[in-house]
Design an enzyme around this catalytic site. Structure first.
Site, PDB file in Angstrom:
ATOM      1  N   TYR A  54       0.791  -1.233  -0.027  1.00 36.50           N
ATOM      2  CA  TYR A  54      -0.083  -0.032   0.133  1.00 36.50           C
ATOM      3  C   TYR A  54       0.733   1.433  -0.025  1.00 36.50           C
ATOM      4  CZ  TYR A  54      -3.983  -3.117  -0.072  1.00 36.50           C
ATOM      5  OH  TYR A  54      -5.013  -3.902  -0.268  1.00 36.50           O
ATOM      6  N   GLN A  87     -16.190   2.293  -5.252  1.00 38.80           N
ATOM      7  CA  GLN A  87     -15.469   1.098  -4.850  1.00 38.80           C
ATOM      8  C   GLN A  87     -13.876   1.227  -4.860  1.00 38.80           C
ATOM      9  OE1 GLN A  87     -17.183  -2.671  -6.649  1.00 38.80           O
ATOM     10  NE2 GLN A  87     -17.805  -1.042  -7.946  1.00 38.80           N
ATOM     11  N   ASN A  88     -13.531   2.589  -5.375  1.00 34.16           N
ATOM     12  CA  ASN A  88     -12.065   2.945  -5.534  1.00 34.16           C
ATOM     13  C   ASN A  88     -11.640   3.539  -4.088  1.00 34.16           C
ATOM     14  OD1 ASN A  88     -12.545   2.231  -8.046  1.00 34.16           O
ATOM     15  ND2 ASN A  88     -12.668   4.379  -8.697  1.00 34.16           N
ATOM     16  N   VAL A  89     -10.491   3.158  -4.080  1.00 30.54           N
ATOM     17  CA  VAL A  89      -9.666   3.664  -2.975  1.00 30.54           C
ATOM     18  C   VAL A  89      -8.890   4.884  -2.848  1.00 30.54           C
ATOM     19  CG1 VAL A  89      -9.809   1.337  -1.561  1.00 30.54           C
ATOM     20  CG2 VAL A  89      -7.688   2.061  -3.020  1.00 30.54           C
ATOM     21  N   ASP A  90      -8.996   5.335  -4.286  1.00 32.41           N
ATOM     22  CA  ASP A  90      -8.202   6.638  -4.556  1.00 32.41           C
ATOM     23  C   ASP A  90      -9.246   7.741  -4.305  1.00 32.41           C
ATOM     24  OD1 ASP A  90      -9.892   7.544  -6.871  1.00 32.41           O
ATOM     25  OD2 ASP A  90      -9.085   5.915  -7.937  1.00 32.41           O
ATOM     26  N   HIS A 105     -14.863   0.601  -0.121  1.00 37.68           N
ATOM     27  CA  HIS A 105     -13.673  -0.242   0.271  1.00 37.68           C
ATOM     28  C   HIS A 105     -12.648   0.228   0.820  1.00 37.68           C
ATOM     29  CE1 HIS A 105     -15.398  -3.208  -3.200  1.00 37.68           C
ATOM     30  NE2 HIS A 105     -16.164  -3.171  -2.118  1.00 37.68           N
ATOM     31  N   GLY A 176     -17.664   2.017 -14.779  1.00 36.45           N
ATOM     32  CA  GLY A 176     -16.059   1.566 -14.718  1.00 36.45           C
ATOM     33  C   GLY A 176     -16.013   0.457 -13.859  1.00 36.45           C
ATOM     34  N   THR A 177     -17.156  -0.474 -13.470  1.00 39.42           N
ATOM     35  CA  THR A 177     -16.866  -1.609 -12.698  1.00 39.42           C
ATOM     36  C   THR A 177     -17.395  -2.997 -13.521  1.00 39.42           C
ATOM     37  OG1 THR A 177     -17.582  -2.605 -10.492  1.00 39.42           O
ATOM     38  CG2 THR A 177     -19.197  -0.988 -11.340  1.00 39.42           C
ATOM     39  N   SER A 178     -16.994  -3.914 -13.059  1.00 40.36           N
ATOM     40  CA  SER A 178     -17.146  -5.351 -13.917  1.00 40.36           C
ATOM     41  C   SER A 178     -18.343  -5.749 -12.766  1.00 40.36           C
ATOM     42  CB  SER A 178     -16.148  -6.186 -13.779  1.00 40.36           C
ATOM     43  OG  SER A 178     -15.501  -6.650 -12.456  1.00 40.36           O
TER      44      SER A 178
HETATM   45  N1  APR Z   1     -13.712   3.826 -18.668  1.00 41.92           N
HETATM   46  C1  APR Z   1     -14.513   3.196 -17.864  1.00 41.92           C
HETATM   47  N2  APR Z   1     -14.529   1.797 -17.557  1.00 41.92           N
HETATM   48  C2  APR Z   1     -13.385   1.405 -17.922  1.00 41.92           C
HETATM   49  C3  APR Z   1     -12.392   1.821 -18.681  1.00 41.92           C
HETATM   50  C4  APR Z   1     -12.545   3.344 -19.023  1.00 41.92           C
HETATM   51  N3  APR Z   1     -11.532   3.956 -19.407  1.00 41.92           N
HETATM   52  N4  APR Z   1     -11.508   0.987 -18.908  1.00 41.92           N
HETATM   53  C5  APR Z   1     -11.933  -0.072 -18.223  1.00 41.92           C
HETATM   54  N5  APR Z   1     -12.985  -0.129 -17.845  1.00 41.92           N
HETATM   55  C6  APR Z   1     -13.746  -1.117 -17.132  1.00 41.92           C
HETATM   56  C7  APR Z   1     -13.624  -2.642 -17.463  1.00 41.92           C
HETATM   57  O1  APR Z   1     -14.326  -2.868 -18.678  1.00 41.92           O
HETATM   58  C8  APR Z   1     -14.259  -3.163 -16.235  1.00 41.92           C
HETATM   59  O2  APR Z   1     -15.626  -3.406 -16.542  1.00 41.92           O
HETATM   60  O3  APR Z   1     -13.766  -1.001 -15.679  1.00 41.92           O
HETATM   61  C9  APR Z   1     -14.038  -2.392 -15.187  1.00 41.92           C
HETATM   62  C10 APR Z   1     -13.055  -2.610 -14.166  1.00 41.92           C
HETATM   63  O4  APR Z   1     -13.666  -3.953 -13.428  1.00 41.92           O
HETATM   64  P1  APR Z   1     -12.760  -4.303 -12.263  1.00 41.92           P
HETATM   65  O5  APR Z   1     -11.070  -4.429 -12.606  1.00 41.92           O
HETATM   66  O6  APR Z   1     -13.306  -5.534 -11.873  1.00 41.92           O
HETATM   67  O7  APR Z   1     -12.709  -3.322 -11.002  1.00 41.92           O
HETATM   68  P2  APR Z   1     -14.137  -2.902  -9.990  1.00 41.92           P
HETATM   69  O8  APR Z   1     -15.377  -3.548 -10.575  1.00 41.92           O
HETATM   70  O9  APR Z   1     -13.807  -1.598  -9.722  1.00 41.92           O
HETATM   71  O10 APR Z   1     -13.425  -4.111  -8.979  1.00 41.92           O
HETATM   72  C11 APR Z   1     -14.143  -4.136  -7.855  1.00 41.92           C
HETATM   73  O11 APR Z   1     -12.795  -5.406  -6.492  1.00 41.92           O
HETATM   74  O12 APR Z   1     -10.462  -6.071  -6.364  1.00 41.92           O
HETATM   75  C12 APR Z   1     -11.564  -5.505  -5.792  1.00 41.92           C
HETATM   76  O13 APR Z   1     -11.704  -4.174  -4.031  1.00 41.92           O
HETATM   77  C13 APR Z   1     -11.323  -4.250  -5.373  1.00 41.92           C
HETATM   78  O14 APR Z   1     -12.817  -2.190  -5.571  1.00 41.92           O
HETATM   79  C14 APR Z   1     -12.516  -3.282  -6.175  1.00 41.92           C
HETATM   80  C15 APR Z   1     -13.572  -4.385  -6.486  1.00 41.92           C
END
Ligand code: APR
Length: 234
Positions: A54, A87-90, A105, A176-178
């Site tokens: 970290y 969900q971002n820690v930034d 998170h 931007g979250t999966s």
């Molecule tokens: N703009 C928007 N979305 C984007 C971009 C972009 N330029 N580039 C990529 N993405 C999308 C990807 O297509 C994906 O769907 O961002 C998403 C990221 O997904 P993850 O990597 O799974 O991240 P996240 O959903 O934030 O993860 C959730 O998991 O590991 C833990 O605690 C951590 O908070 C995190 C949580």
């Protein structure tokens, strides 16, 4: 009264600021074993490794700036009551000017007691000039100082306020979250019926939500398009 928008964000929100996602190719979890650096058991097993990890992420974060997507989210506050649930820690939403940011998170720039994470007496907010925690440093209660991060295997205390905000939303936006990680991914179930949901992500994302409009773009271009939609220009 202003309409209420809730914006749920994930790692993709900060990609255009130069931060990596977790699950894409070359994502953070491909390069670092998540069980070691981001789980409760990992912390217990090797706090020095986790503390150093970290420290490294903090050094990286302080070189990054909010992107246009963060700025457009902040600008929504001119016309709407906006709550960002991230969900971002930034801290890039705050830096862009968003005033209501709920971190699900944790926060990278904070450290806390490892005995009781939520004991605010032992929270410390780090700055760009003071961001390294020497492994072994203690909190005021004598426990090891740890990152203020919700590790896998730990409760997510802010999910309750996030649910309440989601239930009050007139418009729900996901950026931007999966939607792989619960309970955050389950927030969509609390969106009232008939509330429009806009999902901004350049890739397909599986959701079971109703009324979902997928804006298949990155955060900045996607937010540009969303603002036009919200202003009735498209
Ligand atoms: N703009 C928007 N979305 C984007 C971009 C972009 N330029 N580039 C990529 N993405 C999308 C990807 O297509 C994906 O769907 O961002 C998403 C990221 O997904 P993850 O990597 O799974 O991240 P996240 O959903 O934030 O993860 C959730 O998991 O590991 C833990 O605690 C951590 O908070 C995190 C949580």
């Amino acid at each position: 009264m202003k309409k209420r928008i809730v914006v749920l964000t994930g790692a993709g929100m900060s990609v255009e600021s130069g931060l990596s996602t977790f699950r894409d190719a070359d994502g953070l979890w491909e390069n670092y074993p998540v069980q070691q650096v981001a789980s409760h058991d990992g912390w217990e097993a090797d706090p020095t490794l986790v503390t150093n990890f970290y420290n490294m992420l903090r050094r990286q974060l302080v070189t990054k700036k909010p992107n246009d997507g963060h700025k457009f989210v902040a600008e929504l506050e001119k016309d709407f009551h906006v709550d960002v649930v991230t969900q971002n820690v930034d801290n890039l939403h705050e830096e862009a000017g968003s005033t209501n940011v709920l971190h699900l998170h944790g926060e990278l720039m904070k450290v806390c007691s490892s005995y009781n994470v939520e004991d605010t007496r032992y929270w410390r907010t780090l700055t760009a000039d003071d961001l390294e925690i020497a492994p072994g440093t203690k909190a005021g209660d004598g426990s090891l100082l740890r990152p203020y991060i919700v590790f896998f295997g730990e409760a997510v205390p802010n999910i309750e306020p996030a649910i309440t905000l989601t239930q009050q939303a007139d418009i729900f936006v996901i950026i931007g979250t999966s939607l792989n990680v619960y309970p955050a991914a389950g927030l969509i179930y609390y969106v009232k019926p008939n509330v429009p949901i806009y999902l901004i992500d350049p890739k397909p994302v599986t959701t079971t939500g109703h009324n979902v409009t997928h804006i298949q773009k990155g955060a900045s271009d996607g937010m540009r398009e969303l603002i036009k939609i919200l202003h009735g220009e498209e």
